[in-house]
Design a protein around this motif. Structure first.
Motif, PDB file in Angstrom:
ATOM      1  N   ILE A   4      37.351  39.963  47.178  1.00 38.20           N
ATOM      2  CA  ILE A   4      37.772  41.080  48.028  1.00 38.20           C
ATOM      3  C   ILE A   4      38.421  42.169  47.177  1.00 38.20           C
ATOM      4  O   ILE A   4      38.124  43.355  47.338  1.00 38.20           O
ATOM      5  CB  ILE A   4      38.725  40.590  49.130  1.00 38.20           C
ATOM      6  CG1 ILE A   4      37.971  39.720  50.130  1.00 38.20           C
ATOM      7  CG2 ILE A   4      39.388  41.774  49.842  1.00 38.20           C
ATOM      8  CD1 ILE A   4      38.858  39.002  51.116  1.00 38.20           C
ATOM      9  N   ALA A   5      39.295  41.777  46.255  1.00 41.02           N
ATOM     10  CA  ALA A   5      39.937  42.751  45.368  1.00 41.02           C
ATOM     11  C   ALA A   5      38.895  43.467  44.522  1.00 41.02           C
ATOM     12  O   ALA A   5      38.960  44.694  44.336  1.00 41.02           O
ATOM     13  CB  ALA A   5      40.955  42.057  44.480  1.00 41.02           C
ATOM     14  N   TYR A   6      37.914  42.737  44.021  1.00 42.95           N
ATOM     15  CA  TYR A   6      36.841  43.332  43.226  1.00 42.95           C
ATOM     16  C   TYR A   6      36.060  44.363  44.048  1.00 42.95           C
ATOM     17  O   TYR A   6      35.793  45.469  43.580  1.00 42.95           O
ATOM     18  CB  TYR A   6      35.908  42.234  42.716  1.00 42.95           C
ATOM     19  CG  TYR A   6      34.643  42.767  42.090  1.00 42.95           C
ATOM     20  CD1 TYR A   6      34.659  43.279  40.806  1.00 42.95           C
ATOM     21  CD2 TYR A   6      33.446  42.760  42.796  1.00 42.95           C
ATOM     22  CE1 TYR A   6      33.497  43.776  40.234  1.00 42.95           C
ATOM     23  CE2 TYR A   6      32.289  43.250  42.233  1.00 42.95           C
ATOM     24  CZ  TYR A   6      32.315  43.762  40.949  1.00 42.95           C
ATOM     25  OH  TYR A   6      31.172  44.257  40.396  1.00 42.95           O
ATOM     26  N   LEU A   7      35.713  44.015  45.261  1.00 41.40           N
ATOM     27  CA  LEU A   7      34.947  44.934  46.103  1.00 41.40           C
ATOM     28  C   LEU A   7      35.751  46.184  46.455  1.00 41.40           C
ATOM     29  O   LEU A   7      35.209  47.294  46.489  1.00 41.40           O
ATOM     30  CB  LEU A   7      34.474  44.222  47.366  1.00 41.40           C
ATOM     31  CG  LEU A   7      33.426  43.132  47.138  1.00 41.40           C
ATOM     32  CD1 LEU A   7      33.155  42.381  48.436  1.00 41.40           C
ATOM     33  CD2 LEU A   7      32.150  43.717  46.570  1.00 41.40           C
ATOM     34  N   ILE A   8      37.039  46.001  46.698  1.00 36.86           N
ATOM     35  CA  ILE A   8      37.886  47.167  46.979  1.00 36.86           C
ATOM     36  C   ILE A   8      37.940  48.093  45.766  1.00 36.86           C
ATOM     37  O   ILE A   8      37.813  49.317  45.893  1.00 36.86           O
ATOM     38  CB  ILE A   8      39.297  46.725  47.406  1.00 36.86           C
ATOM     39  CG1 ILE A   8      39.238  46.092  48.800  1.00 36.86           C
ATOM     40  CG2 ILE A   8      40.269  47.900  47.394  1.00 36.86           C
ATOM     41  CD1 ILE A   8      40.526  45.441  49.234  1.00 36.86           C
ATOM     42  N   LYS A  21      36.202  52.572  34.716  1.00 38.98           N
ATOM     43  CA  LYS A  21      36.185  51.119  34.651  1.00 38.98           C
ATOM     44  C   LYS A  21      37.074  50.528  35.739  1.00 38.98           C
ATOM     45  O   LYS A  21      37.967  51.181  36.268  1.00 38.98           O
ATOM     46  CB  LYS A  21      36.685  50.642  33.295  1.00 38.98           C
ATOM     47  CG  LYS A  21      35.792  51.050  32.152  1.00 38.98           C
ATOM     48  CD  LYS A  21      36.347  50.536  30.861  1.00 38.98           C
ATOM     49  CE  LYS A  21      35.492  50.984  29.694  1.00 38.98           C
ATOM     50  NZ  LYS A  21      36.056  50.556  28.409  1.00 38.98           N
ATOM     51  N   LEU A  22      36.835  49.278  36.095  1.00 34.01           N
ATOM     52  CA  LEU A  22      37.642  48.606  37.112  1.00 34.01           C
ATOM     53  C   LEU A  22      39.100  48.511  36.688  1.00 34.01           C
ATOM     54  O   LEU A  22      40.006  48.679  37.510  1.00 34.01           O
ATOM     55  CB  LEU A  22      37.091  47.213  37.399  1.00 34.01           C
ATOM     56  CG  LEU A  22      35.763  47.155  38.146  1.00 34.01           C
ATOM     57  CD1 LEU A  22      35.345  45.711  38.341  1.00 34.01           C
ATOM     58  CD2 LEU A  22      35.860  47.865  39.467  1.00 34.01           C
ATOM     59  N   LEU A  23      39.350  48.272  35.418  1.00 33.11           N
ATOM     60  CA  LEU A  23      40.719  48.195  34.928  1.00 33.11           C
ATOM     61  C   LEU A  23      41.423  49.546  35.072  1.00 33.11           C
ATOM     62  O   LEU A  23      42.609  49.603  35.404  1.00 33.11           O
ATOM     63  CB  LEU A  23      40.743  47.722  33.478  1.00 33.11           C
ATOM     64  CG  LEU A  23      42.116  47.445  32.883  1.00 33.11           C
ATOM     65  CD1 LEU A  23      42.876  46.419  33.716  1.00 33.11           C
ATOM     66  CD2 LEU A  23      41.987  46.980  31.454  1.00 33.11           C
ATOM     67  N   ASP A  24      40.695  50.629  34.828  1.00 32.84           N
ATOM     68  CA  ASP A  24      41.264  51.966  35.012  1.00 32.84           C
ATOM     69  C   ASP A  24      41.629  52.194  36.482  1.00 32.84           C
ATOM     70  O   ASP A  24      42.677  52.767  36.788  1.00 32.84           O
ATOM     71  CB  ASP A  24      40.275  53.041  34.565  1.00 32.84           C
ATOM     72  CG  ASP A  24      39.938  52.939  33.094  1.00 32.84           C
ATOM     73  OD1 ASP A  24      40.799  52.481  32.315  1.00 32.84           O
ATOM     74  OD2 ASP A  24      38.811  53.313  32.722  1.00 32.84           O
ATOM     75  N   LYS A  25      40.787  51.739  37.377  1.00 35.31           N
ATOM     76  CA  LYS A  25      41.060  51.882  38.808  1.00 35.31           C
ATOM     77  C   LYS A  25      42.280  51.068  39.210  1.00 35.31           C
ATOM     78  O   LYS A  25      43.123  51.526  39.977  1.00 35.31           O
ATOM     79  CB  LYS A  25      39.852  51.446  39.637  1.00 35.31           C
ATOM     80  CG  LYS A  25      38.674  52.382  39.516  1.00 35.31           C
ATOM     81  CD  LYS A  25      37.523  51.903  40.373  1.00 35.31           C
ATOM     82  CE  LYS A  25      36.337  52.834  40.280  1.00 35.31           C
ATOM     83  NZ  LYS A  25      35.249  52.440  41.175  1.00 35.31           N
TER      84      LYS A  25
END
Length: 53
Positions: A4-8, A21-25
Motif C-alpha cells: 500500500i505504501a509503495y502504491l501511494i 525516485k520513490l526515495l525522493d518522494k
C-alpha cells in the motif's frame, strides 16, 4: 502495508526539484509532514489535559 505504501508513493506527484525516485518522494512527504505536524502535537491531541494554559 508495504504494498500500500509503495502504491501511494507511485501515485504521489511531487515537484521536479525533488526528483522522481520513490526515495525522493518519501523524503518529500516526510519533509511536508514534519512542517505541518509533529509527535508533540499528536500527544497533546490525545491528552489535552497536558496543555499548559
Amino acid at each position: 502495508m508495504v504494498l500500500i505504501a509503495y502504491l501511494i508513493l507511485e501515485l504521489v506527484e511531487i515537484p521536479e526539484y525533488f526528483g522522481k525516485k520513490l526515495l525522493d518522494k518519501l523524503r518529500y512527504l516526510q519533509l511536508e509532514l514534519s512542517r505541518r505536524c509533529s509527535i508533540v502535537h499528536w500527544s497533546f491531541d490525545w491528552q489535552p489535559e497536558l496543555l499548559v494554559t
